[in-house]
Design an enzyme around this catalytic site. Sequence first.
Site, PDB file in Angstrom:
ATOM      1  N   ILE A  43      -9.876  -8.351  15.540  1.00  0.00           N
ATOM      2  CA  ILE A  43     -10.026  -8.956  13.797  1.00  0.00           C
ATOM      3  C   ILE A  43      -9.075  -9.574  13.285  1.00  0.00           C
ATOM      4  O   ILE A  43      -9.102 -10.644  13.014  1.00  0.00           O
ATOM      5  CB  ILE A  43      -9.946  -7.616  13.145  1.00  0.00           C
ATOM      6  CG1 ILE A  43     -11.847  -6.740  13.497  1.00  0.00           C
ATOM      7  CG2 ILE A  43     -10.246  -7.722  11.567  1.00  0.00           C
ATOM      8  CD1 ILE A  43     -11.827  -5.391  12.517  1.00  0.00           C
ATOM      9  N   ASP A  95       1.048  -0.847  -1.487  1.00  0.00           N
ATOM     10  CA  ASP A  95       1.469  -2.477  -1.159  1.00  0.00           C
ATOM     11  C   ASP A  95       0.024  -3.165  -1.274  1.00  0.00           C
ATOM     12  O   ASP A  95      -0.772  -3.277  -0.077  1.00  0.00           O
ATOM     13  CB  ASP A  95       1.590  -2.297   0.616  1.00  0.00           C
ATOM     14  CG  ASP A  95       1.844  -3.522   0.855  1.00  0.00           C
ATOM     15  OD1 ASP A  95       1.820  -4.762   0.286  1.00  0.00           O
ATOM     16  OD2 ASP A  95       1.104  -3.934   2.282  1.00  0.00           O
ATOM     17  N   THR A 123       1.930  -5.834  10.464  1.00  0.00           N
ATOM     18  CA  THR A 123       3.069  -6.257  11.438  1.00  0.00           C
ATOM     19  C   THR A 123       2.983  -5.060  12.164  1.00  0.00           C
ATOM     20  O   THR A 123       3.704  -4.978  13.052  1.00  0.00           O
ATOM     21  CB  THR A 123       3.427  -5.010   9.792  1.00  0.00           C
ATOM     22  OG1 THR A 123       3.775  -6.238   8.768  1.00  0.00           O
ATOM     23  CG2 THR A 123       4.675  -5.346   9.733  1.00  0.00           C
ATOM     24  N   TYR A 124       2.317  -3.785  12.028  1.00  0.00           N
ATOM     25  CA  TYR A 124       2.775  -2.569  13.033  1.00  0.00           C
ATOM     26  C   TYR A 124       1.230  -2.990  14.522  1.00  0.00           C
ATOM     27  O   TYR A 124       1.614  -1.656  15.924  1.00  0.00           O
ATOM     28  CB  TYR A 124       2.378  -1.519  12.767  1.00  0.00           C
ATOM     29  CG  TYR A 124       4.177  -1.361  12.381  1.00  0.00           C
ATOM     30  CD1 TYR A 124       5.099   0.043  12.504  1.00  0.00           C
ATOM     31  CD2 TYR A 124       4.514  -2.140  11.528  1.00  0.00           C
ATOM     32  CE1 TYR A 124       5.800   0.200  12.283  1.00  0.00           C
ATOM     33  CE2 TYR A 124       5.869  -1.545  10.571  1.00  0.00           C
ATOM     34  CZ  TYR A 124       6.702  -0.331  11.931  1.00  0.00           C
ATOM     35  OH  TYR A 124       8.522  -0.659  11.370  1.00  0.00           O
TER      36      TYR A 124
HETATM   37  N1  LIG Z   1     -11.191  -0.464   8.638  1.00  0.00           N
HETATM   38  C1  LIG Z   1     -11.112  -1.509   8.183  1.00  0.00           C
HETATM   39  N2  LIG Z   1     -12.287  -2.791   8.508  1.00  0.00           N
HETATM   40  C2  LIG Z   1     -12.715  -4.132   9.169  1.00  0.00           C
HETATM   41  N3  LIG Z   1     -11.024  -4.559   8.894  1.00  0.00           N
HETATM   42  C3  LIG Z   1     -10.430  -4.292   8.860  1.00  0.00           C
HETATM   43  C4  LIG Z   1     -10.023  -2.406   8.701  1.00  0.00           C
HETATM   44  N4  LIG Z   1      -8.302  -2.647   8.510  1.00  0.00           N
HETATM   45  C5  LIG Z   1      -8.115  -3.425   8.518  1.00  0.00           C
HETATM   46  N5  LIG Z   1      -8.671  -4.100   8.818  1.00  0.00           N
HETATM   47  C6  LIG Z   1      -8.343  -5.882   9.430  1.00  0.00           C
HETATM   48  O1  LIG Z   1      -7.253  -6.235   9.737  1.00  0.00           O
HETATM   49  C7  LIG Z   1      -5.926  -6.522   8.945  1.00  0.00           C
HETATM   50  C8  LIG Z   1      -5.181  -5.892   9.218  1.00  0.00           C
HETATM   51  O2  LIG Z   1      -4.724  -4.338   9.336  1.00  0.00           O
HETATM   52  P1  LIG Z   1      -4.151  -3.395   8.259  1.00  0.00           P
HETATM   53  O3  LIG Z   1      -3.460  -4.341   7.348  1.00  0.00           O
HETATM   54  O4  LIG Z   1      -4.044  -2.333   8.634  1.00  0.00           O
HETATM   55  O5  LIG Z   1      -2.497  -3.745   9.453  1.00  0.00           O
HETATM   56  P2  LIG Z   1      -1.416  -3.976   8.918  1.00  0.00           P
HETATM   57  O6  LIG Z   1       0.311  -4.213  10.750  1.00  0.00           O
HETATM   58  O7  LIG Z   1      -0.900  -2.501   8.507  1.00  0.00           O
HETATM   59  O8  LIG Z   1      -0.790  -5.334   8.551  1.00  0.00           O
HETATM   60  P3  LIG Z   1       0.104  -6.004   7.589  1.00  0.00           P
HETATM   61  O9  LIG Z   1       1.074  -6.333   7.887  1.00  0.00           O
HETATM   62  O10 LIG Z   1      -0.654  -7.376   7.216  1.00  0.00           O
HETATM   63  O11 LIG Z   1      -0.463  -5.372   5.782  1.00  0.00           O
HETATM   64  C9  LIG Z   1      -6.813  -6.239   7.647  1.00  0.00           C
HETATM   65  O12 LIG Z   1      -6.000  -7.187   6.959  1.00  0.00           O
HETATM   66  C10 LIG Z   1      -7.657  -6.459   8.001  1.00  0.00           C
HETATM   67  O13 LIG Z   1      -8.097  -7.846   8.013  1.00  0.00           O
END
Ligand SMILES: Nc1ncnc2c1ncn2[C@@H]1O[C@H](COP(=O)(O)OP(=O)(O)OP(=O)(O)O)[C@@H](O)[C@H]1O
Length: 411
Positions: free
Chosen positions: A29, A155, A33-34
């Site tokens: 998907i 956030d 960041t992490y």
């Molecule tokens: N439960 C979910 N179902 C479908 N897609 C998801 C889900 N959780 C996250 N995603 C997708 O994955 C992306 C990244 O997830 P998430 O924001 O949890 O990760 P992150 O490492 O914190 O990213 P960021 O640095 O962009 O905030 C989200 O923007 C979304 O597009």
Amino acid sequence: MDDPMRVYRAKRDTAHINVTTKYDIVGFISSGTYGRVYKANTKNVKDELWAIKKFKPDKEGDVVTYTGISQSAIREIALNREIFHVNVVALREVILEDKSIYMVFEYAEHDFLQVIHHYSQTLRTSIPAALLKSLTYQLLNGLLYLHNCHILHRDLKPANILITSKGVVKIGDLGLARITYQPLQPLFAGDKVVVTIWYRAPELLMGAKHYHKAVDCWAVGCVLAELASLRPIFKGDEAKLDSKKNVPFQKDQLLKILEVLGTPEERDWPGIRSMPEYANVKRLDTYPNRLYEWCRNRLPSNSGYELLNQLFAYDPDKRLNAREALLHKWFHEEPLPTMNVFDTTSDAQLPPRRRISHDDAPSMMPAQATQALPAGQFSQQAHLQSQTHGSAGSFASLSGGGHPRKKGRLA
Ligand SMILES: Nc1ncnc2c1ncn2[C@@H]1O[C@H](COP(=O)(O)OP(=O)(O)OP(=O)(O)O)[C@@H](O)[C@H]1O
């Protein structure tokens, strides 16, 4: 003597659960960041979809080492395990395997950013009032739950607010969330940055040393305005830290806010004069409040304007909180918000399914033979694998004061 069945069951329950023996990876998907997020289906079960977030393993040089679980992962896991609400993404389980952590979340087909793009790029029309109201209402409902659990999200932005195929809003990405009754650290120190800048509350931009739930309510105002106008309302350029990591004055972002909301005055915001960045703000031109005009073609409802105006109160103590916002008359006049946000959306107007790619799916797979973890970590794994249910409980054990992640701007 030990009952052999009991021994067998105990062994089975502490054995490794392999991600790929339990789930089929449907595709990749997104990369955050992490870690990386994958779409998955429970093996041999039709249409039981999950989003699996694989945290990046710690690296020492090019060598992947098991150095423990990062502060950010622990916080996200710990918070998620304690909460359960219809408008917050549910964590199903956590799997520790082959030096990686996998968080298995309920799958959400859409998110606010994608809905905004769909209306601005494909349908080229504004989001209808019923949908706009339902999205905002459910977002506030999830936020009220988090705030009642003493959790600040910190956030909130369209990409982090998800929507299931059944039209239920789910707040996601608690990676930056914090328990509010922890002693609050100064906001900016070193490279710590809280909240993507376009959604950042004025008290943070003014250098406040303490902040609270009102920062999330400001972000909800920004999200509502973005849903109404299909573009970020305060799209400032972020000033970067200098080489000495001094925290810069976010002049451009504040100007974007001032241009719409006017220059804040002492009577709007008692105490503004003692804010660290006050002298810098005084040097800027003065602006009148133009929010009413801003709303005229974008949120053409008096009560909609009033709600936005109250979410955009400069003084965080005067800003509407989530409960007050839910009680606002905008939500209690026609069209009313619905449980399925897409209730009034025709099939032709539904946003498309989340795009997934297949190129990256193999990197999801852990090594074939799962490497044994040091003894102490087996119990940790078993602990993490327990399912997440129940209401918010005690967070005393979660109060590690780690570093918030530095977040990038929306692309
Ligand atoms: N439960 C979910 N179902 C479908 N897609 C998801 C889900 N959780 C996250 N995603 C997708 O994955 C992306 C990244 O997830 P998430 O924001 O949890 O990760 P992150 O490492 O914190 O990213 P960021 O640095 O962009 O905030 C989200 O923007 C979304 O597009």
